[in-house]
Scaffold this active site. Structure first.
Site, mmCIF file in Angstrom:
data_model
loop_
_atom_site.group_PDB
_atom_site.id
_atom_site.type_symbol
_atom_site.label_atom_id
_atom_site.label_comp_id
_atom_site.label_asym_id
_atom_site.label_seq_id
_atom_site.Cartn_x
_atom_site.Cartn_y
_atom_site.Cartn_z
ATOM 1 N N SER A 29 0.788 -1.237 0.000
ATOM 2 C CA SER A 29 0.000 0.000 0.000
ATOM 3 C C SER A 29 0.814 1.277 0.000
ATOM 4 O O SER A 29 0.236 2.373 -0.107
ATOM 5 C CB SER A 29 -0.954 0.003 1.200
ATOM 6 O OG SER A 29 -2.021 -0.888 0.979
ATOM 7 N N TYR A 52 -10.768 2.362 5.604
ATOM 8 C CA TYR A 52 -9.693 2.070 4.649
ATOM 9 C C TYR A 52 -10.154 1.017 3.653
ATOM 10 O O TYR A 52 -10.608 -0.060 4.027
ATOM 11 C CB TYR A 52 -8.475 1.582 5.415
ATOM 12 C CG TYR A 52 -7.208 1.467 4.599
ATOM 13 C CD1 TYR A 52 -6.323 2.542 4.516
ATOM 14 C CD2 TYR A 52 -6.892 0.295 3.922
ATOM 15 C CE1 TYR A 52 -5.160 2.446 3.786
ATOM 16 C CE2 TYR A 52 -5.730 0.199 3.182
ATOM 17 C CZ TYR A 52 -4.868 1.271 3.115
ATOM 18 O OH TYR A 52 -3.720 1.167 2.379
ATOM 19 N N SER A 53 -10.029 1.346 2.366
ATOM 20 C CA SER A 53 -10.507 0.440 1.328
ATOM 21 C C SER A 53 -9.608 0.529 0.104
ATOM 22 O O SER A 53 -9.437 1.611 -0.481
ATOM 23 C CB SER A 53 -11.950 0.787 0.927
ATOM 24 O OG SER A 53 -12.352 0.029 -0.201
ATOM 25 N N ASN A 54 -9.063 -0.600 -0.307
ATOM 26 C CA ASN A 54 -8.220 -0.638 -1.499
ATOM 27 C C ASN A 54 -9.001 -0.272 -2.761
ATOM 28 O O ASN A 54 -8.425 0.199 -3.743
ATOM 29 C CB ASN A 54 -7.604 -2.029 -1.650
ATOM 30 C CG ASN A 54 -6.525 -2.283 -0.618
ATOM 31 O OD1 ASN A 54 -5.514 -1.593 -0.588
ATOM 32 N ND2 ASN A 54 -6.738 -3.272 0.235
ATOM 33 N N GLY A 73 2.977 -0.779 4.002
ATOM 34 C CA GLY A 73 2.553 -1.595 2.887
ATOM 35 C C GLY A 73 2.640 -3.067 3.243
ATOM 36 O O GLY A 73 3.686 -3.533 3.699
ATOM 37 N N THR A 109 -4.939 -12.567 -2.717
ATOM 38 C CA THR A 109 -4.285 -13.700 -3.372
ATOM 39 C C THR A 109 -4.813 -13.966 -4.770
ATOM 40 O O THR A 109 -4.227 -14.762 -5.506
ATOM 41 C CB THR A 109 -4.457 -14.977 -2.529
ATOM 42 O OG1 THR A 109 -5.852 -15.270 -2.399
ATOM 43 C CG2 THR A 109 -3.838 -14.803 -1.151
#
Length: 347
Positions: free
Chosen positions: A77, A167-169, A300, A142
């Protein structure tokens, strides 16, 4: 952010801290370096390394076997700081506005399960206040996915609460798509042109679908000991694809916080945490240490690798450390390392 067993740890620490003259000119290893072996002994990492840069020079230390100063590694991240920098540069060039809706740049894409791109701004993506579900909670980091697949996974879930920090990718995958749409080039190409090449970050790259790491590199291990050095970076995309080195991360955060990459107004916006109620700026988060110093940076985490960079707000002092596994088993070690580095000599 996310008892010292003295008699057992001391011989190990002394052996591992026998640094070469090139690594440090200090007669006694700093407290940060003395803590580094604990990432192996108590943190569950096969190996750990750090690189500190500041007015007093550059210092490297390592613990454990199979890790080296020049290694390339996956930075997870930390990618978000690069993507946020590109977006803020585009805002400075008036090619987009942070108040723009997601719908304006990606029409019709964010719809479903109560999510609506017409109600979300680019600022909400940058600050993780959009409420969009994190697609990687389903893929567990994955499963390689395209950006559109990642967004579609997220849109099968209702929002988590718009306006609150969550928090969100998915937010940064969408920002990557926005950069693509605004510039006509991929976020990776824009980051290369705007950040990597100008700063001379020769060890930093966006690998796309390339599963191997550039040389030199060590081995990376999952928490169960499985070798995961070979990894498809599409498990993370614009939210965590980056491959880099310790020296390159120190250089990047020094340049960013030192004002080399953004005009003052945009850098102030990046450091403004009010939208996320103090938890996050834009691609950066603050951590207040016990001595009163606040450091800025990002961590990260991706399969086989964990890295953290922290720097003073002016970028004059920066520390990057990494382990070659997914996480640090003892979560108290990370704040201890940061305090040892940035609070030394303070009351």
């Amino acid at each position: 952010m996310p008892p010292l067993r003295t008699l057992l740890a001391l011989p190990l620490a002394l052996a591992l801290l026998a640094l070469t003259p090139a690594a440090t000119s200090l007669p006694v290893a700093p407290a940060t370096d003395a803590l580094l072996p604990l990432l192996v002994a108590r943190g569950g990492a096969p190996a750990a390394a750090l690189l500190s840069s500041g007015p007093s020079g550059v210092r490297y230390a390592q613990a454990g076997e199979g890790i080296a100063r020049a290694d390339h590694f996956r930075a997870g991240s930390v990618t978000k700081t690069f993507v946020a920098t590109v977006v803020l540069q585009l805002a400075a060039e008036r090619r987009l506005a942070l108040s723009d809706t997601v719908e304006r740049h990606l029409p019709g894409l964010v719809r479903g399960a109560g999510n609506d791109g017409r109600a979300l701004t680019l600022r909400s993506l940058l600050t993780h206040t959009s409420g969009l579900y994190d697609f990687s909670a389903d893929t567990r980091g994955t499963v390689p996915v395209t950006p559109l697949q990642a967004v579609r996974i997220a849109l099968t879930h209702p929002p988590a609460g718009r306006g609150r920090f969550s928090y969100s990718n998915t937010n940064y995958v969408l920002l990557g798509l926005v950069v693509d749409r605004v510039t006509g080039r991929s976020y990776a190409a824009e980051a290369e042109r705007r950040i990597i090449a100008p700063l001379g970050l020769t060890g930093t790259s966006f690998p796309g679908s390339r599963t191997s790491l550039p040389s030199p590199h060590g081995r990376d291990y999952a928490a169960d000991g499985t070798d995961v050095t070979e990894l498809d970076p599409r498990v993370a995309g614009a939210a965590g694809e980056l491959v880099t080195t310790l020296a390159d991360l120190d250089r990047f955060y020094t340049a960013l916080l030192g004002g080399e990459l953004l005009p003052p107004r945009r850098l102030r916006e990046m450091l403004d945490t009010r939208a996320a109620h103090g938890a996050y700026g834009m691609g950066l988060f603050p951590e207040r240490l016990p001595c009163g110093v606040t450091v800025w940076g990002h961590n990260g985490r991706i399969s086989g690798s964990y890295v953290r960079t922290a720097a003073t707000v002016d970028g004059r002092r920066v520390l990057t450390f990494r382990v070659n596994t997914d996480a640090i088993a003892d979560p108290g070690l990370e704040p201890r390392l940061l305090a040892a580095e940035f609070c030394a000599g303070r009351p």
